[in-house]
Design a protein around this motif. Structure first.
Motif, PDB file in Angstrom:
ATOM      1  N   SER A  70      78.071  29.176  98.756  1.00 13.56           N
ATOM      2  CA  SER A  70      79.517  29.374  98.899  1.00 13.56           C
ATOM      3  C   SER A  70      80.237  28.035  99.083  1.00 13.56           C
ATOM      4  N   LEU A  71      79.537  27.017  99.602  1.00  6.67           N
ATOM      5  CA  LEU A  71      80.134  25.686  99.690  1.00  6.67           C
ATOM      6  C   LEU A  71      80.246  25.050  98.306  1.00  6.67           C
ATOM      7  N   LEU A  72      79.223  25.286  97.482  1.00  9.04           N
ATOM      8  CA  LEU A  72      79.240  24.727  96.133  1.00  9.04           C
ATOM      9  C   LEU A  72      80.184  25.489  95.210  1.00  9.04           C
ATOM     10  N   ARG A  73      80.225  26.802  95.366  1.00  5.41           N
ATOM     11  CA  ARG A  73      81.058  27.651  94.515  1.00  5.41           C
ATOM     12  C   ARG A  73      81.903  28.562  95.393  1.00  5.41           C
ATOM     13  N   PRO A  74      83.115  28.147  95.785  1.00  3.90           N
ATOM     14  CA  PRO A  74      83.939  28.931  96.715  1.00  3.90           C
ATOM     15  C   PRO A  74      84.350  30.297  96.190  1.00  3.90           C
ATOM     16  N   GLU A  75      84.278  30.522  94.882  1.00  5.06           N
ATOM     17  CA  GLU A  75      84.676  31.821  94.351  1.00  5.06           C
ATOM     18  C   GLU A  75      83.643  32.918  94.584  1.00  5.06           C
ATOM     19  N   LEU A  76      82.462  32.556  95.078  1.00  2.00           N
ATOM     20  CA  LEU A  76      81.441  33.558  95.370  1.00  2.00           C
ATOM     21  C   LEU A  76      81.889  34.440  96.532  1.00  2.00           C
ATOM     22  N   ALA A  77      81.592  35.712  96.447  1.00  2.00           N
ATOM     23  CA  ALA A  77      81.983  36.660  97.486  1.00  2.00           C
ATOM     24  C   ALA A  77      80.877  36.752  98.530  1.00  2.00           C
ATOM     25  N   LEU A  78      81.114  36.175  99.712  1.00  6.60           N
ATOM     26  CA  LEU A  78      80.113  36.224 100.783  1.00  6.60           C
ATOM     27  C   LEU A  78      79.844  37.648 101.228  1.00  6.60           C
ATOM     28  N   GLY A  79      80.874  38.463 101.286  1.00  4.04           N
ATOM     29  CA  GLY A  79      80.716  39.825 101.782  1.00  4.04           C
ATOM     30  C   GLY A  79      79.826  40.685 100.914  1.00  4.04           C
ATOM     31  N   ALA A  80      79.601  40.299  99.684  1.00  2.00           N
ATOM     32  CA  ALA A  80      78.774  41.091  98.784  1.00  2.00           C
ATOM     33  C   ALA A  80      77.296  40.732  98.870  1.00  2.00           C
ATOM     34  N   ALA A  81      76.952  39.688  99.612  1.00  2.00           N
ATOM     35  CA  ALA A  81      75.557  39.254  99.690  1.00  2.00           C
ATOM     36  C   ALA A  81      74.715  40.263 100.456  1.00  2.00           C
ATOM     37  N   ALA A  82      73.540  40.544  99.927  1.00  2.00           N
ATOM     38  CA  ALA A  82      72.632  41.512 100.549  1.00  2.00           C
ATOM     39  C   ALA A  82      71.205  40.989 100.459  1.00  2.00           C
ATOM     40  N   LEU A  83      70.338  41.537 101.303  1.00  2.00           N
ATOM     41  CA  LEU A  83      68.931  41.153 101.342  1.00  2.00           C
ATOM     42  C   LEU A  83      68.085  42.413 101.200  1.00  2.00           C
ATOM     43  N   SER A  84      67.054  42.336 100.381  1.00  2.00           N
ATOM     44  CA  SER A  84      66.128  43.461 100.240  1.00  2.00           C
ATOM     45  C   SER A  84      64.741  42.916  99.923  1.00  2.00           C
ATOM     46  N   PRO A  85      63.718  43.694 100.227  1.00  6.47           N
ATOM     47  CA  PRO A  85      62.381  43.291  99.784  1.00  6.47           C
ATOM     48  C   PRO A  85      62.356  43.270  98.258  1.00  6.47           C
ATOM     49  N   ALA A  86      61.552  42.397  97.674  1.00  6.14           N
ATOM     50  CA  ALA A  86      61.530  42.238  96.218  1.00  6.14           C
ATOM     51  C   ALA A  86      61.143  43.515  95.489  1.00  6.14           C
ATOM     52  N   ASP A  87      60.316  44.355  96.108  1.00  3.62           N
ATOM     53  CA  ASP A  87      59.867  45.577  95.435  1.00  3.62           C
ATOM     54  C   ASP A  87      60.670  46.809  95.842  1.00  3.62           C
ATOM     55  N   ALA A  88      61.729  46.634  96.623  1.00  6.71           N
ATOM     56  CA  ALA A  88      62.512  47.782  97.090  1.00  6.71           C
ATOM     57  C   ALA A  88      64.004  47.428  97.142  1.00  6.71           C
ATOM     58  N   TRP A  89      64.634  47.337  95.993  1.00  3.67           N
ATOM     59  CA  TRP A  89      66.048  46.979  95.945  1.00  3.67           C
ATOM     60  C   TRP A  89      66.933  48.057  96.551  1.00  3.67           C
ATOM     61  N   HIS A  90      66.437  49.276  96.620  1.00  2.00           N
ATOM     62  CA  HIS A  90      67.222  50.369  97.199  1.00  2.00           C
ATOM     63  C   HIS A  90      67.359  50.220  98.718  1.00  2.00           C
ATOM     64  N   ARG A  91      66.613  49.302  99.333  1.00  2.00           N
ATOM     65  CA  ARG A  91      66.714  49.059 100.778  1.00  2.00           C
ATOM     66  C   ARG A  91      67.532  47.809 101.089  1.00  2.00           C
ATOM     67  N   ALA A  92      68.481  47.472 100.245  1.00  2.00           N
ATOM     68  CA  ALA A  92      69.301  46.270 100.452  1.00  2.00           C
ATOM     69  C   ALA A  92      70.174  46.423 101.695  1.00  2.00           C
ATOM     70  N   GLU A  93      70.248  45.360 102.486  1.00  2.00           N
ATOM     71  CA  GLU A  93      71.075  45.330 103.700  1.00  2.00           C
ATOM     72  C   GLU A  93      72.075  44.196 103.579  1.00  2.00           C
ATOM     73  N   ARG A  94      73.294  44.424 104.027  1.00  2.00           N
ATOM     74  CA  ARG A  94      74.328  43.394 103.986  1.00  2.00           C
ATOM     75  C   ARG A  94      73.935  42.226 104.875  1.00  2.00           C
ATOM     76  N   LEU A  95      74.290  41.021 104.452  1.00  2.00           N
ATOM     77  CA  LEU A  95      73.996  39.834 105.246  1.00  2.00           C
ATOM     78  C   LEU A  95      75.136  39.463 106.181  1.00  2.00           C
ATOM     79  N   PHE A  96      76.361  39.798 105.815  1.00  3.00           N
ATOM     80  CA  PHE A  96      77.520  39.410 106.608  1.00  3.00           C
ATOM     81  C   PHE A  96      78.267  40.638 107.094  1.00  3.00           C
ATOM     82  N   CYS A  97      78.991  40.482 108.201  1.00  2.00           N
ATOM     83  CA  CYS A  97      79.656  41.587 108.883  1.00  2.00           C
ATOM     84  C   CYS A  97      80.694  42.262 107.995  1.00  2.00           C
ATOM     85  N   GLY A  98      81.702  41.526 107.552  1.00  2.00           N
ATOM     86  CA  GLY A  98      82.713  42.076 106.662  1.00  2.00           C
ATOM     87  C   GLY A  98      83.753  42.958 107.322  1.00  2.00           C
ATOM     88  N   ALA A  99      83.817  43.000 108.675  1.00  2.00           N
ATOM     89  CA  ALA A  99      84.833  43.810 109.358  1.00  2.00           C
ATOM     90  C   ALA A  99      86.226  43.284 109.005  1.00  2.00           C
TER      91      ALA A  99
END
Length: 131
Positions: A70-99
């Motif tokens: 996000s420092l290199l490319r400010p247009e990236l949406a931080l709120g959309a970032a998620a983390l999931s195991p490589a073999d289970a994309w359906h278990r993605a969890e948000r990385l940022f609060c987004g309230a």
């Protein structure tokens, strides 16, 4: 480079050739404009793969990667970032609060953080229970 696609280029080249041949350059073009409608802007995603010892370390690495990008490319949406195991994309969890804050800004702190919410950027507005 706007208007540099092949249909426009052919039209301009033909008009120039006709003008050189004695025809009126403002007369009707022999090549019709393209019939395709321009596609609307769409969202895309980028997926990073990395190794980590456990989910806690993976979350720390992912947050660091997203913040650095996000420092290199400010247009990236931080709120959309998620983390999931490589073999289970359906278990993605948000990385940022987004309230959502009182002025419409979104919290840029890590998800499930304790305390007040904070808007992005240095000196961003803080809000929460007790403001």
């Amino acid at each position: 480079m706007r208007g540099n696609g092949s249909p426009y280029w052919r039209q301009q080249r033909l008009r120039t050739a006709l003008a050189g041949a004695g025809r009126e350059p403002g007369s009707a073009a022999l090549i019709a404009p393209p019939r395709r409608v321009a596609r609307p802007v769409r969202w895309f995603t980028a997926h990073l793969g990395f190794e980590a010892a456990d989910p806690g370390h993976a979350r720390e690495f992912a947050v660091a990667y997203v913040e650095a990008l996000s420092l290199l490319r400010p247009e990236l949406a931080l709120g959309a970032a998620a983390l999931s195991p490589a073999d289970a994309w359906h278990r993605a969890e948000r990385l940022f609060c987004g309230a959502i804050g009182p002025d419409g800004e979104r919290c840029a702190d890590v998800a499930h953080h304790p305390g007040f919410h904070h808007a992005p950027g240095p000196g961003g507005l803080g809000w929460g229970d007790g403001d």
